[in-house]
Scaffold this motif. Structure first.
Motif, PDB file in Angstrom:
ATOM      1  N   VAL A 283      -5.834 -33.450 -14.423  1.00 58.31           N
ATOM      2  CA  VAL A 283      -7.223 -33.592 -13.953  1.00 58.31           C
ATOM      3  C   VAL A 283      -7.965 -32.273 -14.147  1.00 58.31           C
ATOM      4  N   TYR A 284      -7.300 -31.171 -13.806  1.00 63.50           N
ATOM      5  CA  TYR A 284      -7.925 -29.854 -13.953  1.00 63.50           C
ATOM      6  C   TYR A 284      -8.250 -29.570 -15.423  1.00 63.50           C
ATOM      7  N   THR A 285      -7.309 -29.876 -16.321  1.00 64.79           N
ATOM      8  CA  THR A 285      -7.536 -29.645 -17.760  1.00 64.79           C
ATOM      9  C   THR A 285      -8.703 -30.480 -18.269  1.00 64.79           C
ATOM     10  N   THR A 286      -8.782 -31.741 -17.813  1.00 64.79           N
ATOM     11  CA  THR A 286      -9.883 -32.616 -18.233  1.00 64.79           C
ATOM     12  C   THR A 286     -11.224 -32.064 -17.758  1.00 64.79           C
ATOM     13  N   PHE A 287     -11.264 -31.610 -16.492  1.00 67.28           N
ATOM     14  CA  PHE A 287     -12.490 -31.003 -15.968  1.00 67.28           C
ATOM     15  C   PHE A 287     -12.847 -29.736 -16.753  1.00 67.28           C
ATOM     16  N   PHE A 288     -11.845 -28.905 -17.015  1.00 68.76           N
ATOM     17  CA  PHE A 288     -12.075 -27.656 -17.746  1.00 68.76           C
ATOM     18  C   PHE A 288     -12.681 -27.940 -19.126  1.00 68.76           C
ATOM     19  N   ARG A 296     -23.573 -23.666 -20.995  1.00 63.46           N
ATOM     20  CA  ARG A 296     -24.406 -23.945 -19.820  1.00 63.46           C
ATOM     21  C   ARG A 296     -23.916 -23.109 -18.642  1.00 63.46           C
ATOM     22  N   VAL A 297     -24.809 -22.897 -17.688  1.00 68.39           N
ATOM     23  CA  VAL A 297     -24.444 -22.272 -16.416  1.00 68.39           C
ATOM     24  C   VAL A 297     -24.430 -23.369 -15.366  1.00 68.39           C
ATOM     25  N   VAL A 298     -23.322 -23.479 -14.637  1.00 69.95           N
ATOM     26  CA  VAL A 298     -23.143 -24.571 -13.668  1.00 69.95           C
ATOM     27  C   VAL A 298     -23.017 -23.991 -12.261  1.00 69.95           C
ATOM     28  N   VAL A 299     -23.824 -24.502 -11.338  1.00 72.40           N
ATOM     29  CA  VAL A 299     -23.698 -24.148  -9.918  1.00 72.40           C
ATOM     30  C   VAL A 299     -23.065 -25.350  -9.214  1.00 72.40           C
ATOM     31  N   ILE A 300     -21.882 -25.156  -8.646  1.00 68.55           N
ATOM     32  CA  ILE A 300     -21.186 -26.230  -7.928  1.00 68.55           C
ATOM     33  C   ILE A 300     -21.425 -26.033  -6.437  1.00 68.55           C
ATOM     34  N   MET A 301     -22.162 -26.964  -5.835  1.00 70.36           N
ATOM     35  CA  MET A 301     -22.508 -26.879  -4.413  1.00 70.36           C
ATOM     36  C   MET A 301     -21.504 -27.696  -3.605  1.00 70.36           C
ATOM     37  N   LEU A 302     -20.701 -27.015  -2.780  1.00 65.99           N
ATOM     38  CA  LEU A 302     -19.677 -27.668  -1.960  1.00 65.99           C
ATOM     39  C   LEU A 302     -20.144 -27.683  -0.507  1.00 65.99           C
ATOM     40  N   ASP A 303     -20.714 -28.808  -0.094  1.00 64.32           N
ATOM     41  CA  ASP A 303     -21.174 -28.961   1.288  1.00 64.32           C
ATOM     42  C   ASP A 303     -19.977 -29.266   2.185  1.00 64.32           C
ATOM     43  N   GLU A 304     -19.990 -28.761   3.415  1.00 62.92           N
ATOM     44  CA  GLU A 304     -18.857 -28.891   4.355  1.00 62.92           C
ATOM     45  C   GLU A 304     -17.581 -28.353   3.701  1.00 62.92           C
ATOM     46  N   ASP A 315      -6.504 -24.067  -2.676  1.00 62.64           N
ATOM     47  CA  ASP A 315      -6.150 -24.181  -4.105  1.00 62.64           C
ATOM     48  C   ASP A 315      -7.372 -24.498  -4.966  1.00 62.64           C
ATOM     49  N   THR A 316      -8.216 -25.426  -4.493  1.00 62.48           N
ATOM     50  CA  THR A 316      -9.395 -25.813  -5.270  1.00 62.48           C
ATOM     51  C   THR A 316     -10.324 -24.620  -5.466  1.00 62.48           C
ATOM     52  N   LEU A 317     -10.578 -23.890  -4.393  1.00 57.94           N
ATOM     53  CA  LEU A 317     -11.472 -22.735  -4.476  1.00 57.94           C
ATOM     54  C   LEU A 317     -10.860 -21.646  -5.356  1.00 57.94           C
ATOM     55  N   TYR A 318      -9.549 -21.485  -5.279  1.00 61.00           N
ATOM     56  CA  TYR A 318      -8.879 -20.485  -6.118  1.00 61.00           C
ATOM     57  C   TYR A 318      -9.063 -20.828  -7.595  1.00 61.00           C
ATOM     58  N   ASN A 319      -8.831 -22.095  -7.943  1.00 61.27           N
ATOM     59  CA  ASN A 319      -8.963 -22.508  -9.351  1.00 61.27           C
ATOM     60  C   ASN A 319     -10.397 -22.378  -9.853  1.00 61.27           C
ATOM     61  N   LEU A 320     -11.354 -22.825  -9.020  1.00 63.13           N
ATOM     62  CA  LEU A 320     -12.761 -22.764  -9.447  1.00 63.13           C
ATOM     63  C   LEU A 320     -13.245 -21.325  -9.583  1.00 63.13           C
ATOM     64  N   SER A 321     -12.822 -20.464  -8.649  1.00 63.44           N
ATOM     65  CA  SER A 321     -13.295 -19.076  -8.690  1.00 63.44           C
ATOM     66  C   SER A 321     -12.670 -18.285  -9.832  1.00 63.44           C
ATOM     67  N   ARG A 322     -11.562 -18.785 -10.418  1.00 66.78           N
ATOM     68  CA  ARG A 322     -10.894 -18.086 -11.524  1.00 66.78           C
ATOM     69  C   ARG A 322     -11.249 -18.666 -12.895  1.00 66.78           C
ATOM     70  N   SER A 325     -12.950 -16.643 -16.201  1.00 66.99           N
ATOM     71  CA  SER A 325     -12.174 -15.777 -17.089  1.00 66.99           C
ATOM     72  C   SER A 325     -11.564 -16.560 -18.252  1.00 66.99           C
ATOM     73  N   GLU A 326     -11.537 -17.901 -18.138  1.00 65.58           N
ATOM     74  CA  GLU A 326     -10.925 -18.720 -19.180  1.00 65.58           C
ATOM     75  C   GLU A 326     -11.953 -19.516 -19.988  1.00 65.58           C
ATOM     76  N   LEU A 327     -13.148 -19.702 -19.461  1.00 70.84           N
ATOM     77  CA  LEU A 327     -14.164 -20.506 -20.151  1.00 70.84           C
ATOM     78  C   LEU A 327     -14.752 -19.745 -21.339  1.00 70.84           C
ATOM     79  N   ASP A 328     -15.038 -20.481 -22.407  1.00 73.35           N
ATOM     80  CA  ASP A 328     -15.634 -19.878 -23.605  1.00 73.35           C
ATOM     81  C   ASP A 328     -17.148 -20.073 -23.657  1.00 73.35           C
ATOM     82  N   ASN A 329     -17.607 -21.278 -23.289  1.00 72.85           N
ATOM     83  CA  ASN A 329     -19.026 -21.615 -23.450  1.00 72.85           C
ATOM     84  C   ASN A 329     -19.802 -21.605 -22.130  1.00 72.85           C
ATOM     85  N   SER A 330     -19.161 -22.027 -21.064  1.00 65.39           N
ATOM     86  CA  SER A 330     -19.865 -22.223 -19.790  1.00 65.39           C
ATOM     87  C   SER A 330     -19.572 -21.095 -18.815  1.00 65.39           C
TER      88      SER A 330
END
Length: 564
Positions: A283-288, A296-304, A315-322, A325-330
């Motif tokens: 799932v993570y690879t597909t999202f990536f 593009r620049v993406v702002v992910i708004m996580l309410d609550e 884990d989710t916040l760790y993956n998103l915040s890292r 360093s791996e993205l090429d275009n976004s």
């Protein structure tokens, strides 16, 4: 035609469409269906000289049905087409005619619609509505805009954490800034997107990543389809006029076809993520891949956001915040919104340092600020003159007592309007606000009680049983004795008395019970417990739980208070 059995025992043919209540018509119909060779009697009861074929030639089937239903009465009143409503009786299968002589009868909703509506636009008072202007939140909005403006320059904005109690305008302000950001990005043709996720609903790493992946896959597919349409137009023009290629970024039709084939392959690879069933790393690879498909620049708004950490860890916040360093275009930026000022205490230090780059605190509203907010919304939500002068100040005062909760104030105003409308009142008055306050309080209690853990429900049920049987100054020991018997009855685990005391303290914090520590002198200290909520409504909610609902009679358990 095949013969059909008559409800009264005989066989019925084509001429037998009479009602069973009309004896004369039945007799005529039965006489005409004994054999195929026997001529049927005249429908009007004459001498029978007119055979069935003449009837069929001269009279339409509708006329036969009407005549048969009304019967041979010469005195039957004339019925115009407008007065006749022909329908089929499902029980006997016969065509009947109903005279609609009561055209003025009112249906279920007619009386409710008779009164003049009070609301102009009720949606303005709902939490989901994002207003065009947010009073008393200018500083916070400007602070957010200052941080996010870098996205419009193609740079990665700092991550933002927004804190504040419920109803302080956090989500509304964040959505307002997000809408402004997206509209400005379109104006300047800068690829910038905002994705909103409510972590109270989407509360696991799998669901968050799957929802984000599917949103970006959907946008990528739309982009691919739009580009394919442009390629088709280019190919058509280039086929008709080779010079048209000079207006395109391609040197030949073959290059256009090659690009179209690449897009087809990309679209085939855009597989949406199911809500369950995949390994999390897939799932993570597909999202990536989906988010990095284009620049593009993406702002992910996580309410609550605290609910996500509470349920699934960081884990989710760790993956998103890292990811950056791996993205090429976004580029990705996270905007977290939380009611809990201390939720970052449970985060990994690395996640905490990257996530909380910028922090914005939303203080509670005071009564005057709430009054401004309510007036601003009421001008749009209600018809002119629908509110008396004391309604908005009273709503603001009630909500100010609830830690300056604007959401509570808006709910109160909307509910008061609904109560006035149901009572077909011309205006919303102070009495409607007080009614709404009682109703909302009861609804809150019902929701809190309904979502309690099973052990807390059993403890609360024990307290209710004692109060219903006239016990006053209920102490922890009495509650524990009945709690034990209830657990045995429904085969639930029995907690220790110390743990039950903790559960009583939690119910006290929720405002469901009132527990006061009193000294018994040389006998030590104990808690005296009383209910703070309506007893009958609370008991009814508890009994909707399947386990507690299995207790046929709880009366014998009250005797347990005299044990020990």
């Amino acid at each position: 035609m095949d013969e059909e059995e008559n409800p009264r025992g005989g066989a019925r043919g084509e001429a037998g469409n009479s009602t069973p209540d009309d004896g004369g018509a039945d007799a005529d119909a039965d006489a005409g269906t004994d054999t195929d060779d026997t001529p049927s009697n005249d429908a009007s009861g004459g001498d029978g000289s007119a055979d069935s074929s003449a009837v069929e030639d001269d009279v339409s089937p509708e006329d036969i049905d009407i005549q048969a239903s009304i019967g041979p009465d010469a005195d039957a009143p004339d019925a115009s087409d407008e007065d006749l409503d022909q329908h089929k009786d499902p029980d006997v299968g016969l065509d009947k005619v109903v005279l609609n002589d009561d055209e003025g009868s009112k249906g279920l909703f007619d009386d409710l619609l008779a009164g003049e509506p009070i609301f102009e636009n009720k949606e303005v008072l709902r939490p989901s509505y994002t207003p065009h202007e947010l009073p008393h939140r200018t500083d916070q909005i400007n602070q957010m805009a200052t941080i996010l403006v870098s996205a419009l320059r193609g740079e990665t904005p700092s991550n933002i954490l927004i804190y504040g109690k419920t109803g302080t305008g956090k989500t509304a302000s964040a959505k307002f800034v997000s809408q402004e950001l997206e509209s400005t990005s379109q104006k300047y043709d800068v690829p910038c997107e905002v994705e909103y996720i409510n972590c109270e609903v989407t509360d696991t790493q799998y669901r968050v990543l799957a929802q984000l992946a599917n949103k970006f896959i959907e946008k990528n597919v739309e982009r691919i389809e739009a580009e394919q349409e442009r390629l088709d137009e280019m190919r058509t023009r280039a086929t008709e006029d080779p010079n048209a290629l000079e207006e395109t970024p391609y040197d030949s039709i073959a290059e256009i076809d090659e690009r179209a084939a690449e897009l087809d392959d990309d679209a085939d690879e855009m597989e949406t993520v199911p809500m369950t069933g995949w390994p999390t790393d897939r799932v993570y690879t597909t999202f990536f891949d989906a988010v990095d498909y284009k620049e593009r620049v993406v702002v992910i708004m996580l309410d609550e956001i605290d609910k996500l950490v509470e349920k699934s860890g960081d884990d989710t916040l760790y993956n998103l915040s890292r990811m950056n360093s791996e993205l090429d275009n976004s580029r990705i930026s996270i905007m977290g919104i939380s009611n809990d000022l201390k939720f970052t205490d449970f985060l990994d230090p690395r996640v905490k340092s990257s996530l909380g780059e910028e922090e914005i605190v939303f203080p509670p509203y005071d009564a005057n600020q709430l009054r401004d907010i309510l007036q601003h919304r009421a001008d749009v939500a209600f018809k002119p003159g629908a509110l008396t002068d004391d309604v908005i100040p009273l709503c603001a005062a009630f909500a100010a007592q609830e830690h300056g909760d604007a959401r509570r104030a808006l709910d109160l105003l909307r509910t008061a309007g609904e109560l006035a409308e149901r009572g077909q009142a011309d205006t919303v008055e102070e009495a409607h606000v007080r009614q709404a306050q009682d109703k909302i309080e009861l609804d809150r209690v019902v929701e809190v009680v309904r979502t309690l853990p099973t052990q807390s429900k059993i403890v609360l049920f024990a307290i209710i049983l004692l109060e219903k049987n006239g016990v006053r100054n209920i102490n922890t020991g009495e509650v524990f004795n009945i709690y034990k018997r209830l657990c045995e009855e429904i085969d639930a685990d029995v907690l220790t008395q110390r743990r039950v005391t903790d559960l009583i303290s939690e119910l006290d914090m929720l405002g469901i019970v009132n527990a006061v520590v009193v000294s018994k002198g040389r006998y030590g200290r104990t808690k005296e417990i009383s209910l703070s909520v309506p007893i009958d409504e609370t008991e009814a909610v508890l009994l909707t739980d399947s386990r507690l609902g299995d207790i046929e009679s709880a009366q014998p358990f009250v005797q347990a208070r005299f044990d020990n």
